[in-house]
Scaffold this motif. Sequence first.
Motif, short mmCIF file in Angstrom:
data_model
loop_
_atom_site.label_atom_id
_atom_site.label_comp_id
_atom_site.label_asym_id
_atom_site.label_seq_id
_atom_site.Cartn_x
_atom_site.Cartn_y
_atom_site.Cartn_z
N ALA A 1 0.83 -1.21 0.00
CA ALA A 1 0.00 0.00 0.00
C ALA A 1 0.86 1.26 0.00
O ALA A 1 1.96 1.29 0.59
CB ALA A 1 -0.92 0.00 1.22
N TYR A 2 0.38 2.29 -0.70
CA TYR A 2 1.03 3.60 -0.75
C TYR A 2 2.44 3.53 -1.35
O TYR A 2 3.32 4.28 -0.95
CB TYR A 2 1.10 4.23 0.65
N THR A 3 2.64 2.63 -2.29
CA THR A 3 3.91 2.59 -3.02
C THR A 3 3.67 3.05 -4.46
O THR A 3 2.54 3.35 -4.85
CB THR A 3 4.50 1.16 -3.03
N LYS A 4 4.73 3.08 -5.25
CA LYS A 4 4.64 3.55 -6.63
C LYS A 4 4.68 2.41 -7.64
O LYS A 4 5.02 2.62 -8.81
CB LYS A 4 5.78 4.54 -6.91
N ILE A 5 4.31 1.22 -7.21
CA ILE A 5 4.36 0.09 -8.14
C ILE A 5 3.38 0.31 -9.30
O ILE A 5 2.31 0.89 -9.13
CB ILE A 5 4.06 -1.25 -7.44
N HIS A 6 3.79 -0.14 -10.48
CA HIS A 6 2.97 0.03 -11.68
C HIS A 6 2.17 -1.23 -12.03
O HIS A 6 1.12 -1.14 -12.66
CB HIS A 6 3.87 0.39 -12.87
N THR A 7 2.69 -2.37 -11.62
CA THR A 7 2.02 -3.64 -11.95
C THR A 7 2.14 -4.62 -10.80
O THR A 7 3.03 -4.50 -9.95
CB THR A 7 2.63 -4.30 -13.21
N ILE A 8 1.23 -5.55 -10.78
CA ILE A 8 1.35 -6.71 -9.90
C ILE A 8 1.90 -7.84 -10.76
O ILE A 8 1.27 -8.23 -11.75
CB ILE A 8 -0.02 -7.09 -9.32
N PRO A 9 3.08 -8.36 -10.45
CA PRO A 9 3.72 -9.33 -11.35
C PRO A 9 2.92 -10.62 -11.47
O PRO A 9 2.31 -11.09 -10.51
CB PRO A 9 5.08 -9.57 -10.69
N CYS A 10 2.95 -11.17 -12.67
CA CYS A 10 2.25 -12.44 -12.92
C CYS A 10 2.78 -13.56 -12.04
O CYS A 10 2.05 -14.48 -11.66
CB CYS A 10 2.38 -12.83 -14.38
N SER A 11 4.07 -13.44 -11.69
CA SER A 11 4.69 -14.51 -10.90
C SER A 11 4.06 -14.65 -9.52
O SER A 11 4.18 -15.71 -8.89
CB SER A 11 6.20 -14.25 -10.76
N LEU A 12 3.38 -13.61 -9.05
CA LEU A 12 2.74 -13.69 -7.74
C LEU A 12 1.68 -14.79 -7.73
O LEU A 12 1.35 -15.33 -6.67
CB LEU A 12 2.12 -12.34 -7.37
N GLY A 13 1.17 -15.14 -8.90
CA GLY A 13 0.20 -16.22 -8.99
C GLY A 13 0.75 -17.56 -8.56
O GLY A 13 -0.01 -18.49 -8.28
N GLY A 14 2.07 -17.68 -8.48
CA GLY A 14 2.69 -18.92 -8.05
C GLY A 14 2.79 -19.05 -6.55
O GLY A 14 3.16 -20.12 -6.03
N VAL A 15 2.47 -17.98 -5.83
CA VAL A 15 2.53 -18.03 -4.36
C VAL A 15 1.17 -18.49 -3.85
O VAL A 15 0.34 -17.69 -3.37
CB VAL A 15 2.90 -16.65 -3.77
N GLU A 16 0.92 -19.76 -3.95
CA GLU A 16 -0.42 -20.29 -3.67
C GLU A 16 -0.81 -20.21 -2.21
O GLU A 16 -1.99 -20.37 -1.87
CB GLU A 16 -0.51 -21.73 -4.17
N SER B 1 -5.23 -18.08 -9.48
CA SER B 1 -4.86 -19.38 -8.91
C SER B 1 -4.66 -19.29 -7.40
O SER B 1 -4.39 -20.31 -6.75
CB SER B 1 -3.57 -19.89 -9.56
N LEU B 2 -4.79 -18.09 -6.84
CA LEU B 2 -4.57 -17.89 -5.41
C LEU B 2 -5.84 -18.26 -4.64
O LEU B 2 -6.58 -17.41 -4.15
CB LEU B 2 -4.18 -16.44 -5.12
N THR B 3 -6.08 -19.52 -4.52
CA THR B 3 -7.34 -20.00 -3.93
C THR B 3 -7.39 -19.84 -2.42
O THR B 3 -8.46 -20.03 -1.82
CB THR B 3 -7.56 -21.48 -4.29
N HIS B 4 -6.26 -19.49 -1.78
CA HIS B 4 -6.25 -19.27 -0.34
C HIS B 4 -6.39 -17.79 0.02
O HIS B 4 -6.41 -17.44 1.20
CB HIS B 4 -4.96 -19.82 0.29
N LEU B 5 -6.47 -16.92 -1.00
CA LEU B 5 -6.53 -15.48 -0.74
C LEU B 5 -7.81 -15.13 0.01
O LEU B 5 -8.92 -15.44 -0.43
CB LEU B 5 -6.47 -14.71 -2.06
#
Length: 347
Positions: free
Chosen positions: A45-60, A83-87
């Motif tokens: 939160a409150y950062t300057k990120i431009h994208t959420i990386p696709c690789s985050l989908g691997g953190v199940e 694919s983040l079914t535990h979110l």
Amino acid sequence: MYLHELPNSIEKMEFLVELDLRFSKISFLPDFIGNLKRLKVLKVAYTKIHTIPCSLGGVESLEELDASFCLHLKDEIPWELWSLTHLRILDLDGSPISTVPRKISGFSSLQTLKIASHRLSPLPELPSSLKCLVVVAAQFPILPNLSSLVHLHHLEVRKEQHMTLWIPHKVTSPWKDVLSINQLPLSLSTLKIHSIPQLPYISDLQNLLVLSISKCLMPCLPDLSHLKRLQELQLDDFPELVEIPGLGELESLKFLYIIMCDVIKQLPNLSKLKNLLRLKLIHCVKLRAVEGLKELNFLEYAEIRYCKSLERLPDVPTSTKLETDQAPLEPAEHTMQPAKRLRLSVD
């Protein structure tokens, strides 16, 4: 000193469970974030990120993603995230994400969804596991049928004030039709609605504990007397409200705030509100009287301001702290009236 990018050494922290980058200066998340297989909480939160990386989908194992108020975030959520079914928590409040992909219904564990955007597209079907839904927009999207969200406790639908001016007669509805308005889940305990032209039918919401309504043009509320468990009621900026039916029957009420209700002249007698702790009456310029406060022995605080038509200050228990901008009426002085007949006698 602010962090501008993630060090490569974090990739080797295979037992890392929580990564908190809030308020840092990072502008991107590296792809190796997907290698943190035990990560459960990611806060950017409150950062300057431009994208959420696709690789985050691997953190199940991920359970919480807080990307709120990331003002540079691009207008999309990578499909790999589904694919983040535990979110359990997805917080995009204040970030410019205008589209929620249809696959969000597959988030079988999602309990909290917060999303705010200038141009929010109609929301798709939402997962039945939701417990908290917050939707904020400059122009309301169309909400889906919410009656199937049987676990939903908290619903907040509001127009963001800094996004656009509130022009009362140009307010759009977040519901497709009248039927959709009245299909709220009976499980709701908190309902907060802001800047909508028509209120949902709330009398059946027997589990409601908190009700907050602001910027509404309706002259009368639905009957509130059936909300036996209601503990907090806030009514703010009702320019045409003339009546609050059932208010005097809310015996569980602890907090009552009535603000900027410009035309209301009379409240019901409040003597049955035995559990009331705090009362605020502010900018109710035509309100003439407030009755029944003297019997409220648990009333700790009462604030009455800018109610210029009030005929007198209400009597309150001696233990109640009363804050007001009105001076109490002074007793009339005994003055001699001009004599019309005068008789003097001398013994």
